[in-house]
Design an enzyme around this catalytic site. Structure first.
Site, mmCIF file in Angstrom:
data_model
loop_
_atom_site.group_PDB
_atom_site.id
_atom_site.type_symbol
_atom_site.label_atom_id
_atom_site.label_comp_id
_atom_site.label_asym_id
_atom_site.label_seq_id
_atom_site.Cartn_x
_atom_site.Cartn_y
_atom_site.Cartn_z
ATOM 1 N N ASN A 100 0.824 -1.228 0.125
ATOM 2 C CA ASN A 100 0.147 -0.038 -0.177
ATOM 3 C C ASN A 100 0.734 1.339 -0.021
ATOM 4 O OD1 ASN A 100 -1.880 1.932 0.480
ATOM 5 N ND2 ASN A 100 -2.262 1.331 2.483
ATOM 6 N N TRP A 101 0.944 1.851 -1.223
ATOM 7 C CA TRP A 101 1.946 2.923 -1.317
ATOM 8 C C TRP A 101 1.419 4.348 -0.648
ATOM 9 C CZ3 TRP A 101 4.246 2.392 -6.896
ATOM 10 C CH2 TRP A 101 4.822 1.463 -6.962
ATOM 11 N N LYS A 102 0.186 4.259 -0.562
ATOM 12 C CA LYS A 102 -0.624 5.317 0.024
ATOM 13 C C LYS A 102 -0.222 6.688 -0.960
ATOM 14 C CE LYS A 102 -0.178 3.448 4.537
ATOM 15 N NZ LYS A 102 -0.173 3.517 6.070
ATOM 16 N N HIS B 19 -9.445 1.492 4.124
ATOM 17 C CA HIS B 19 -8.166 1.577 4.844
ATOM 18 C C HIS B 19 -8.642 2.500 6.312
ATOM 19 C CE1 HIS B 19 -4.297 2.666 5.983
ATOM 20 N NE2 HIS B 19 -3.953 1.815 5.623
ATOM 21 N N GLU C 295 -6.981 5.079 7.276
ATOM 22 C CA GLU C 295 -6.789 6.631 7.028
ATOM 23 C C GLU C 295 -8.141 6.848 6.162
ATOM 24 O OE1 GLU C 295 -3.052 5.769 5.073
ATOM 25 O OE2 GLU C 295 -2.280 5.436 7.091
ATOM 26 N N GLU D 259 -5.717 -4.632 10.445
ATOM 27 C CA GLU D 259 -4.746 -3.654 10.655
ATOM 28 C C GLU D 259 -5.233 -3.060 11.835
ATOM 29 O OE1 GLU D 259 -2.472 -2.684 6.650
ATOM 30 O OE2 GLU D 259 -4.428 -1.440 6.800
ATOM 31 N N GLY E 124 2.310 2.430 10.566
ATOM 32 C CA GLY E 124 3.342 3.355 10.364
ATOM 33 C C GLY E 124 3.831 3.669 11.805
ATOM 34 N N SER F 188 2.996 -2.171 10.372
ATOM 35 C CA SER F 188 4.851 -2.153 10.488
ATOM 36 C C SER F 188 5.090 -3.707 10.206
ATOM 37 C CB SER F 188 4.690 -1.778 11.796
ATOM 38 O OG SER F 188 4.485 -0.151 12.309
ATOM 39 N N GLY G 113 2.685 -0.857 4.384
ATOM 40 C CA GLY G 113 2.894 0.317 4.046
ATOM 41 C C GLY G 113 4.367 0.734 3.770
ATOM 42 N N GLY G 114 4.905 1.302 4.608
ATOM 43 C CA GLY G 114 6.100 1.649 4.743
ATOM 44 C C GLY G 114 7.617 0.782 4.122
HETATM 45 P P1 PGA Z 1 2.609 0.060 7.710
HETATM 46 O O1 PGA Z 1 1.099 0.550 7.070
HETATM 47 O O2 PGA Z 1 3.310 -0.946 7.093
HETATM 48 O O3 PGA Z 1 3.434 1.468 7.268
HETATM 49 O O4 PGA Z 1 2.487 0.226 8.965
HETATM 50 C C1 PGA Z 1 0.166 -0.557 6.785
HETATM 51 C C2 PGA Z 1 -0.889 0.115 6.257
HETATM 52 O O5 PGA Z 1 -1.391 1.312 6.530
HETATM 53 O O6 PGA Z 1 -1.613 -0.750 5.284
#
Ligand code: PGA
Length: 249
Positions: A9-11, A95, A97, A166, A172, A207, A228-229
């Protein structure tokens, strides 16, 4: 047998140039991903470049969001039909966010899930509790409500629906759920999915890094990861893909 699913997930990261560079570097690794499924979700404007670069590889492309109608007066929204037209296979829905920053509610997500399935997209539905809800020991109740409200009345097709658990406090932050705690939650979620539960992939997000991926992916009820990251750097993402490939052998 549930195949492991690894999603990046590149956001809101990576324009067209960076997307092309990422793809070239990832593909150079010549990863053996025949026994797992892998997708990345670039921002909308980078999707065509990603589709082009990953064409002919086993890395598929997803979107991070979509609207619940096919067209109409919805300024700023993206139709699932447009995504399909580009060659997008997956869409992430709900998600945290989107829920937290943009106020998306389970009833909205339900409409999106229905439309995504109608459009023959594969859906990854995100659920998870906040730190406060976990401290109050309400995490299972919260996740159950999210699942019920967003999936109510929707036929669960294991080929098209996956769930991403999640926990918000792990996204994050560098804090990951203990593999055994995550496993317990995944087992509970599976139990809520009824007769299709055994076939539906439930992936973990929050994470996930090369150093913790193996322990998480080895759990019986963890069928992959939404990353994500660590999905932004092709070398790091490749490491996690390799781990998943090993674990699923
Ligand atoms: P993260 O993000 O791996 O940076 O914690 C995961 C996500 O938001 O899907």
């Amino acid at each position: 047998m549930r195949r492991l699913l690894i999603g990046g997930n590149w956001k809101m990261h990576k324009g067209i140039r960076e997307t092309r560079e990422f793809a070239k570097r990832l593909l150079k690794k010549e990863l053996n991903i025949s026994n797992i499924d892998v997708f990345v979700t670039p921002p909308f404007t980078s999707i065509p470049a990603a589709i082009e670069e990953f064409a002919g590889s086993r890395v598929t492309i997803g979107a991070q969001n979509m609207f619940w109608e096919e067209d109409g007066a919805y300024t700023g929204e993206i139709s699932p039909v447009f995504l399909k037209e580009l060659g997008v296979e997956w869409v992430i829905i709900g998600h945290s966010e989107r829920r937290r920053i943009f106020g998306e509610m389970d009833k909205d997500l339900r409409k999106k899930i229905k439309m995504a399935l109608h459009s023959r997209l594969k859906v990854v539905i995100c659920i998870g509790e906040t730190e406060e809800e976990r401290e109050e020991k309400r995490e299972k109740e919260v996740v159950e409500k999210q699942l019920k409200d967003s999936l109510f009345g929707i036929e669960l097709d294991p080929e098209r629906i996956s769930i991403a658990y999640e926990p918000l406090w792990a996204i994050g932050t560098g804090k990951t759920a203990e593999p055994t705690d995550a496993e317990e939650m995944h087992r509970a979620i599976r139990g809520l999915l009824g007769e299709k539960g055994e076939e539906i992939r439930i992936i973990y997000g929050g994470s996930v890094k090369p150093h913790n991926a193996e322990e998480l992916l080895k759990q019986d009820n963890i069928d992959g990861a939404l990353i994500g990251g660590s999905s932004l750097d092709p070398e790091v993402f490749a490491e996690i893909i390799e781990i998943a490939g090993r674990v699923s052998c």
